[in-house]
Design an enzyme around this catalytic site. Sequence first.
Site, mmCIF file in Angstrom:
data_model
loop_
_atom_site.group_PDB
_atom_site.id
_atom_site.type_symbol
_atom_site.label_atom_id
_atom_site.label_comp_id
_atom_site.label_asym_id
_atom_site.label_seq_id
_atom_site.Cartn_x
_atom_site.Cartn_y
_atom_site.Cartn_z
ATOM 1 C CD GLU A 177 1.748 -8.852 6.170
ATOM 2 O OE1 GLU A 177 2.305 -7.504 6.089
ATOM 3 O OE2 GLU A 177 2.164 -10.071 6.407
ATOM 4 C CE LYS A 214 0.403 -6.979 9.869
ATOM 5 N NZ LYS A 214 1.209 -7.243 10.687
#
Length: 296
Positions: A177, A214
């Site tokens: 992420e 993400k």
Amino acid sequence: MSYQQQLERIKNDTGFIAALDQSGGSTPKALRMYGVEESEYANDDEMFAKVHEMRTRIMTCDTFDSGRVLGAILFEDTMDREVNGKPTANYLWEDKNIVPFLKVDKGLADELGGVQVMKPMPNLDALLDKAKNFPIFGTKMRSVIHTATPEGIEKVVQQQFDIAKQILSKGFMPIVEPEVNIESKEKAQCEVLMKEEILRNLDRLDDDQQVMLKLTLPEEAGFFSDLINHPKVLKVVALSGGYSRDESCARLEQNPGMIASFSRAFTEGLSKSQTDEEFSATIDASIDKIYNASKV
């Protein structure tokens, strides 16, 4: 056995991943939004007990169902606690068929060179060994990109993939992420540089390795399609990053193949003071909107 079943579920089923992993500094804000003031707890232990009550209410709600919710990201403290008499991850997987992930980062370092890398994680191996006691499928770790500095973005993505390889070696699926700050005046350029670095690092993975990504919802619709279709990417999920639920879902609908992994946008509108019926109806409406945007 459960890892393969979880892999197939994330790969093939329709739905989204609920991010229930606020920790440390973000917990008081999450509790405030839920209607729990800081005066209602005296220390961290009491604060985490309050947030676990909130998460338990969400997870045990009938409308928090596996038909629409694929997975849930947990904070370590949540993994260590119980829901309905069994460890949280076991409850999610065994009782609800929802795939549990574990947040593993220890927060962000101070901004340097237009980015915030993750703080060191000296105890990561021990945390992953502990997670093996539960049906945890994967992990999540967050860095933040503020400005379009090639060196800074390279550093963020490289750190993410270096740690992802450590996580893969322990038998877990890492969610990488590198968040782009939605307030960045250079957001689109940040996304261009970040995608280049992600593609470079994906190509360095072994042929049998995959990660999840993400990412902040992009300025250009469909911008991450080559990541979504990459053989070394299991799934690309979207963070809400401060966008409202309506804005997040509208942007998500412009990016087919991405699914939601929202935190604030997911719990928006939930309140401690709601009756169980009101709470259930609110979470049902939230789940339905996010599910439908993730289905596109």
